[in-house]
Write a protein that holds these residues in place. Structure first.
Motif, PDB file in Angstrom:
ATOM      1  N   THR A 116       0.847  -1.180   0.000  1.00 42.84           N
ATOM      2  CA  THR A 116       0.000   0.000   0.000  1.00 42.84           C
ATOM      3  C   THR A 116       0.884   1.231   0.000  1.00 42.84           C
ATOM      4  O   THR A 116       1.862   1.296   0.732  1.00 42.84           O
ATOM      5  N   SER A 117       0.517   2.217  -0.832  1.00 44.84           N
ATOM      6  CA  SER A 117       1.309   3.435  -0.936  1.00 44.84           C
ATOM      7  C   SER A 117       0.385   4.644  -0.946  1.00 44.84           C
ATOM      8  O   SER A 117      -0.468   4.747  -1.822  1.00 44.84           O
ATOM      9  N   PRO A 118       0.518   5.587   0.020  1.00 44.11           N
ATOM     10  CA  PRO A 118      -0.318   6.778   0.003  1.00 44.11           C
ATOM     11  C   PRO A 118       0.366   7.936  -0.725  1.00 44.11           C
ATOM     12  O   PRO A 118       1.583   8.054  -0.719  1.00 44.11           O
ATOM     13  N   ALA A 119      -0.444   8.798  -1.358  1.00 46.24           N
ATOM     14  CA  ALA A 119       0.048  10.043  -1.937  1.00 46.24           C
ATOM     15  C   ALA A 119      -0.767  11.163  -1.301  1.00 46.24           C
ATOM     16  O   ALA A 119      -1.989  11.064  -1.217  1.00 46.24           O
ATOM     17  N   LEU A 120      -0.093  12.202  -0.833  1.00 49.05           N
ATOM     18  CA  LEU A 120      -0.766  13.323  -0.179  1.00 49.05           C
ATOM     19  C   LEU A 120      -0.450  14.601  -0.926  1.00 49.05           C
ATOM     20  O   LEU A 120       0.666  14.808  -1.377  1.00 49.05           O
ATOM     21  N   VAL A 152       1.843   7.876 -14.813  1.00 48.50           N
ATOM     22  CA  VAL A 152       0.581   7.837 -14.077  1.00 48.50           C
ATOM     23  C   VAL A 152       0.730   8.550 -12.740  1.00 48.50           C
ATOM     24  O   VAL A 152      -0.161   9.288 -12.322  1.00 48.50           O
ATOM     25  N   SER A 153       1.868   8.399 -12.080  1.00 51.97           N
ATOM     26  CA  SER A 153       2.097   9.067 -10.799  1.00 51.97           C
ATOM     27  C   SER A 153       2.050  10.577 -10.959  1.00 51.97           C
ATOM     28  O   SER A 153       1.424  11.279 -10.156  1.00 51.97           O
ATOM     29  N   ARG A 154       2.680  11.108 -11.993  1.00 56.00           N
ATOM     30  CA  ARG A 154       2.645  12.566 -12.233  1.00 56.00           C
ATOM     31  C   ARG A 154       1.217  13.029 -12.503  1.00 56.00           C
ATOM     32  O   ARG A 154       0.790  14.073 -12.009  1.00 56.00           O
ATOM     33  N   GLU A 155       0.466  12.260 -13.282  1.00 56.79           N
ATOM     34  CA  GLU A 155      -0.914  12.629 -13.586  1.00 56.79           C
ATOM     35  C   GLU A 155      -1.779  12.601 -12.332  1.00 56.79           C
ATOM     36  O   GLU A 155      -2.615  13.471 -12.122  1.00 56.79           O
ATOM     37  N   ARG A 171       7.953   0.536 -15.397  1.00 54.35           N
ATOM     38  CA  ARG A 171       8.360   1.654 -14.545  1.00 54.35           C
ATOM     39  C   ARG A 171       8.021   2.988 -15.213  1.00 54.35           C
ATOM     40  O   ARG A 171       7.609   3.938 -14.564  1.00 54.35           O
ATOM     41  N   GLY A 172       8.173   3.076 -16.535  1.00 54.71           N
ATOM     42  CA  GLY A 172       7.840   4.306 -17.257  1.00 54.71           C
ATOM     43  C   GLY A 172       6.370   4.654 -17.124  1.00 54.71           C
ATOM     44  O   GLY A 172       6.014   5.818 -16.919  1.00 54.71           O
ATOM     45  N   LEU A 227      -4.803  15.347  -7.930  1.00 53.99           N
ATOM     46  CA  LEU A 227      -4.954  15.604  -6.499  1.00 53.99           C
ATOM     47  C   LEU A 227      -4.829  17.099  -6.199  1.00 53.99           C
ATOM     48  O   LEU A 227      -5.576  17.634  -5.374  1.00 53.99           O
ATOM     49  N   GLY A 228      -3.911  17.767  -6.874  1.00 55.46           N
ATOM     50  CA  GLY A 228      -3.775  19.211  -6.702  1.00 55.46           C
ATOM     51  C   GLY A 228      -5.020  19.961  -7.129  1.00 55.46           C
ATOM     52  O   GLY A 228      -5.468  20.892  -6.449  1.00 55.46           O
ATOM     53  N   GLN A 229      -5.611  19.559  -8.250  1.00 57.30           N
ATOM     54  CA  GLN A 229      -6.838  20.195  -8.717  1.00 57.30           C
ATOM     55  C   GLN A 229      -7.972  19.998  -7.718  1.00 57.30           C
ATOM     56  O   GLN A 229      -8.734  20.933  -7.435  1.00 57.30           O
TER      57      GLN A 229
END
Length: 97
Positions: free
Chosen positions: A2-6, A80-83, A74-75, A88-90
């Motif tokens: 599991t990996s969270p992004a904040l 997808v991570s950047r998107e 990995r690419g 999340l910022g929006q």
């Protein structure tokens, strides 16, 4: 795994938890929004939120339904991570305004 992004904007925190399984199409994502330290509803799958927004606008049911991203390299994971961080910022900025 599991990996969270904040991501934070003003007093709003968007959290996306991604649980990765062993297969290519085995990711489960849950989006939660905290405003002034209080969670706004239960964590939801992002594609369920997108579907609800479309239907609230009177748009037709998506065909096919929203897929989960399939990460095969990995690419792809980096893109997808950047998107995801951008989205999340929006969301955080939308709640903050």
């Amino acid at each position: 795994m599991t990996s969270p992004a904040l991501l934070t904007a003003g007093g709003v925190v968007c959290s996306l938890t991604v649980q990765l399984g062993r297969g290519l199409d085995s990711q489960e994502c849950r989006l939660a929004v905290l405003a002034s330290g209080e969670r706004q509803g239960e964590p939801e799958m992002p594609h369920a939120i997108a579907r609800a927004i479309r239907l609230s606008r009177g748009e037709p049911e998506p065909d096919p339904p929203y897929p989960r991203p399939i990460i095969g390299s990995r690419g792809q994971l980096e893109v997808v991570s950047r998107e995801i961080v951008d989205v999340l910022g929006q969301v955080a900025r939308g709640w903050a305004s």
